[in-house]
Each structure stands twice: as C-alpha cells, then as structure tokens.
Scaffold this motif. Structure first.
Motif, PDB file in Angstrom:
ATOM      1  N   UNK A  12       0.805  -1.214   0.000  1.00 34.10           N
ATOM      2  CA  UNK A  12       0.000   0.000   0.000  1.00 34.10           C
ATOM      3  C   UNK A  12       0.841   1.267   0.000  1.00 34.10           C
ATOM      4  N   UNK A  13       2.083   1.196   0.506  1.00 32.08           N
ATOM      5  CA  UNK A  13       2.889   2.402   0.609  1.00 32.08           C
ATOM      6  C   UNK A  13       3.628   2.741  -0.681  1.00 32.08           C
ATOM      7  N   UNK A  14       3.444   1.943  -1.735  1.00 39.61           N
ATOM      8  CA  UNK A  14       4.166   2.153  -2.994  1.00 39.61           C
ATOM      9  C   UNK A  14       3.302   2.951  -3.965  1.00 39.61           C
ATOM     10  N   UNK A  15       3.933   3.849  -4.717  1.00 36.98           N
ATOM     11  CA  UNK A  15       3.205   4.770  -5.599  1.00 36.98           C
ATOM     12  C   UNK A  15       2.315   4.053  -6.605  1.00 36.98           C
ATOM     13  N   UNK A  16       2.810   2.946  -7.195  1.00 37.90           N
ATOM     14  CA  UNK A  16       2.039   2.283  -8.251  1.00 37.90           C
ATOM     15  C   UNK A  16       0.772   1.659  -7.670  1.00 37.90           C
ATOM     16  N   UNK A  17       0.845   1.187  -6.421  1.00 34.82           N
ATOM     17  CA  UNK A  17      -0.352   0.655  -5.791  1.00 34.82           C
ATOM     18  C   UNK A  17      -1.355   1.778  -5.516  1.00 34.82           C
ATOM     19  N   UNK A  18      -0.860   2.886  -5.030  1.00 34.24           N
ATOM     20  CA  UNK A  18      -1.728   4.007  -4.695  1.00 34.24           C
ATOM     21  C   UNK A  18      -2.403   4.585  -5.930  1.00 34.24           C
ATOM     22  N   UNK A  19      -1.643   4.777  -7.002  1.00 32.58           N
ATOM     23  CA  UNK A  19      -2.227   5.355  -8.205  1.00 32.58           C
ATOM     24  C   UNK A  19      -3.151   4.382  -8.920  1.00 32.58           C
ATOM     25  N   UNK A  20      -2.735   3.119  -9.015  1.00 35.66           N
ATOM     26  CA  UNK A  20      -3.546   2.164  -9.773  1.00 35.66           C
ATOM     27  C   UNK A  20      -4.838   1.801  -9.049  1.00 35.66           C
ATOM     28  N   UNK A  21      -4.848   1.910  -7.710  1.00 35.33           N
ATOM     29  CA  UNK A  21      -6.097   1.681  -6.991  1.00 35.33           C
ATOM     30  C   UNK A  21      -6.956   2.943  -6.952  1.00 35.33           C
ATOM     31  N   UNK A  22      -6.314   4.115  -7.011  1.00 38.96           N
ATOM     32  CA  UNK A  22      -7.073   5.361  -7.099  1.00 38.96           C
ATOM     33  C   UNK A  22      -7.773   5.474  -8.454  1.00 38.96           C
ATOM     34  N   UNK A  24      -8.750   2.598 -10.707  1.00 41.96           N
ATOM     35  CA  UNK A  24      -8.791   1.151 -10.936  1.00 41.96           C
ATOM     36  C   UNK A  24      -9.046   0.743 -12.383  1.00 41.96           C
ATOM     37  N   UNK A  25      -9.589   1.639 -13.199  1.00 46.32           N
ATOM     38  CA  UNK A  25      -9.831   1.304 -14.605  1.00 46.32           C
ATOM     39  C   UNK A  25      -8.607   1.571 -15.472  1.00 46.32           C
ATOM     40  N   UNK A  26      -7.584   2.185 -14.896  1.00 47.81           N
ATOM     41  CA  UNK A  26      -6.365   2.508 -15.654  1.00 47.81           C
ATOM     42  C   UNK A  26      -5.467   1.280 -15.776  1.00 47.81           C
ATOM     43  N   UNK A  27      -4.727   1.221 -16.859  1.00 51.03           N
ATOM     44  CA  UNK A  27      -3.741   0.156 -17.073  1.00 51.03           C
ATOM     45  C   UNK A  27      -2.361   0.775 -17.201  1.00 51.03           C
ATOM     46  N   UNK A  28      -1.432   0.318 -16.371  1.00 50.87           N
ATOM     47  CA  UNK A  28      -0.040   0.751 -16.424  1.00 50.87           C
ATOM     48  C   UNK A  28       0.757  -0.388 -17.072  1.00 50.87           C
ATOM     49  N   UNK A  29       1.242  -0.160 -18.266  1.00 52.98           N
ATOM     50  CA  UNK A  29       1.959  -1.202 -19.019  1.00 52.98           C
ATOM     51  C   UNK A  29       3.443  -0.850 -19.069  1.00 52.98           C
ATOM     52  N   UNK A  44       6.697   3.579 -19.262  1.00 53.53           N
ATOM     53  CA  UNK A  44       5.378   3.008 -18.997  1.00 53.53           C
ATOM     54  C   UNK A  44       4.338   3.673 -19.886  1.00 53.53           C
ATOM     55  N   UNK A  45       3.478   2.833 -20.469  1.00 50.66           N
ATOM     56  CA  UNK A  45       2.335   3.350 -21.228  1.00 50.66           C
ATOM     57  C   UNK A  45       1.097   3.228 -20.342  1.00 50.66           C
ATOM     58  N   UNK A  46       0.424   4.346 -20.138  1.00 56.77           N
ATOM     59  CA  UNK A  46      -0.738   4.401 -19.256  1.00 56.77           C
ATOM     60  C   UNK A  46      -1.986   4.618 -20.097  1.00 56.77           C
ATOM     61  N   UNK A  47      -2.988   3.798 -19.888  1.00 55.41           N
ATOM     62  CA  UNK A  47      -4.275   3.943 -20.574  1.00 55.41           C
ATOM     63  C   UNK A  47      -5.343   4.251 -19.538  1.00 55.41           C
ATOM     64  N   UNK A  48      -6.050   5.359 -19.728  1.00 55.93           N
ATOM     65  CA  UNK A  48      -7.083   5.760 -18.776  1.00 55.93           C
ATOM     66  C   UNK A  48      -7.951   6.841 -19.393  1.00 55.93           C
ATOM     67  N   UNK A  49      -9.217   6.839 -19.014  1.00 55.28           N
ATOM     68  CA  UNK A  49     -10.114   7.914 -19.454  1.00 55.28           C
ATOM     69  C   UNK A  49      -9.850   9.192 -18.663  1.00 55.28           C
ATOM     70  N   UNK A  50      -9.039   9.058 -17.596  1.00 53.16           N
ATOM     71  CA  UNK A  50      -8.659  10.222 -16.785  1.00 53.16           C
ATOM     72  C   UNK A  50      -7.150  10.441 -16.870  1.00 53.16           C
ATOM     73  N   UNK A  51      -6.615  10.355 -18.063  1.00 50.76           N
ATOM     74  CA  UNK A  51      -5.168  10.319 -18.243  1.00 50.76           C
ATOM     75  C   UNK A  51      -4.473  11.558 -17.686  1.00 50.76           C
ATOM     76  N   UNK A  52      -5.050  12.738 -17.843  1.00 56.54           N
ATOM     77  CA  UNK A  52      -4.408  13.954 -17.343  1.00 56.54           C
ATOM     78  C   UNK A  52      -4.290  13.926 -15.823  1.00 56.54           C
ATOM     79  N   UNK A 105       0.079  -3.545 -14.834  1.00 59.23           N
ATOM     80  CA  UNK A 105      -0.377  -3.316 -13.468  1.00 59.23           C
ATOM     81  C   UNK A 105      -1.767  -2.704 -13.534  1.00 59.23           C
ATOM     82  N   UNK A 106      -2.735  -3.350 -12.890  1.00 60.51           N
ATOM     83  CA  UNK A 106      -4.113  -2.865 -12.857  1.00 60.51           C
ATOM     84  C   UNK A 106      -4.645  -3.016 -11.436  1.00 60.51           C
ATOM     85  N   UNK A 107      -5.162  -1.930 -10.889  1.00 59.67           N
ATOM     86  CA  UNK A 107      -5.813  -1.947  -9.584  1.00 59.67           C
ATOM     87  C   UNK A 107      -4.935  -2.584  -8.504  1.00 59.67           C
TER      88      UNK A 107
END
Length: 224
Positions: A12-22, A24-29, A44-52, A105-107
């Motif tokens: 939980x204290x790692x950035x990728x866990x925090x961002x990907x759970x915040x 959850x529909x985003x994909x970090x490749x 990393x290629x990030x796909x999200x409808x909230x990309x900004x 990495x997803x959620x």
C-alpha cells in the motif's frame, strides 16, 4: 528450466499501488525498466479515461523523482520516469531473475512471467517476501522448446493436417487424403496424428491455471 506466471499485489505504501487503486480502470503497461543502485527507471504506457489526472498525480508523488512525457493522446500516455520504489526491479535484481516485459499493473496488481532455474525462482519468491510483495501463483511448469513437445515427423503431419483442412468443420480433407498427400500409409498417418494430438492436449491441460493454488512457490517448484 521452469516457467512461472505470478500475480503480485503491490504494498500500500508504494506509488504504483496508490495510483492504480485510485484509478482502478487505468492500465499501467511497463515497456522497459532498469534498476539503478537506489532507484529505478522505467518506460510506462498508461491507458485511462482520466489520463491527465493520472499523470498529474504521478508527477506529484514523492516517490517519483523525475517524469518526462514521451507522447500522449486523449486516453493514453507514455512516460519515462525515475522512482525510489521499484520493488519488482529490486526483487528481480537480487534474485538474478529477469522479469519478462511488458508487465501490466491494474488496480494494485501486477501479472508477471519469469523463466529460469528452480533455485532462481525460489530465490525470487524470497525476495518478494523481503520487499513486502505478496503473490499468488497462476501456474508453474517446465519450459520446453517446441522441438521437445513434438518430433519432426509429428510436427510435419500436424502442420499438413491443419493446412489441408483435416481439422476444419466440416472437414476439407479426409485421413486417407491426408496420408496420400504426405505419401505415407493411412495407419501411419493416424498413429502419428494421435501422438501429436496427445502431446499438444496434455501440454494444454498442464498449462491451465489452478485458481485454488495456495501452495508457496518454493513448494510448487519442488513438486513440479
């Protein structure tokens, strides 16, 4: 050589866990990654409808030391960054076991594939525990080259069967016609196909993931 597919739950204290759970529909490749002495670098290629919003939160996170936007579109962006918490990279480095890329990495969860000796895979499991990474095993199997699965003759007959339409529905080629095409006896053709099918089907069944697997990786490697 053993090949393992693992699903890693990030701390939980790692950035990728925090961002990907915040998000959850985003994909970090993860397309490329390399560990430094105390930090790690990744593309990393990030796909999200909230990309900004994802990029803004990533840029502001204290574990991200530097971030460069390589390219972006309405719902996707590729970034290069340096982080103080590349736990997967550190685990792989300490175990001497490279993680096959890309990794998604997803959620809060990352699915990875690794191939190596049983001792190296067991060491990787120990490093995961050391860095606080929990994991579940999708499957572990022996990694064999295709040439070890089918003989040259079995491969030749199986490929011809597919090309001639023997496995089509409806069939475009009978067993007799296939044997004539290959210049072999019908009985020989049937026996060779059966052995090829046996090898392929058994490998397919062996590779099916076991959703109830809870056995530690070290024990699975000892039993496989």
């Amino acid at each position: 050589m053993a090949q393992a597919t693992l699903t890693i739950t990030m701390p939980e204290q790692v950035w990728i866990q925090q961002l990907s759970t915040a998000y959850p529909a985003a994909t970090f490749r993860v397309l490329a990654a390399v560990p430094g002495s105390e930090t790690g670098f990744a593309l990393v290629r990030i796909s999200s409808t909230e990309i900004d919003d994802v990029i803004a939160d990533m840029r502001d996170h204290p574990q991200i030391l530097e971030l460069t936007l390589a390219e972006s579109s309405e719902d996707e962006a590729t970034v290069h960054f340096e982080t103080t918490a590349p736990l997967l990279l550190f685990s792989a480095r300490e175990a001497g076991m490279p993680i096959e890329l890309p990794v998604e990495v997803v959620d809060g969860e990352a699915t990875i594939e690794v191939t190596g000796s049983r001792d190296r895979l067991a060491e990787l499991a120990e490093q995961f525990e050391r860095f606080g990474l929990s994991y579940r095993i999708e499957h572990v199997r022996e990694h064999l080259h295709e040439s070890q699965l089918l003989s040259d003759r079995q491969l030749e007959v199986a490929v011809a069967a597919v090309e001639e339409g023997y496995y089509d529905t409806p069939r475009r080629c009978s067993l007799t016609e296939l044997a004539e095409q290959l210049g072999i006896a019908k009985s020989t053709c049937s026996e060779t196909l059966h052995r090829a099918e046996e090898g392929i089907i058994k490998r397919f069944v062996e590779d099916l993931p076991d959703p109830d697997t809870e056995e530690p990786l070290e024990d699975q490697l000892a039993h496989s």
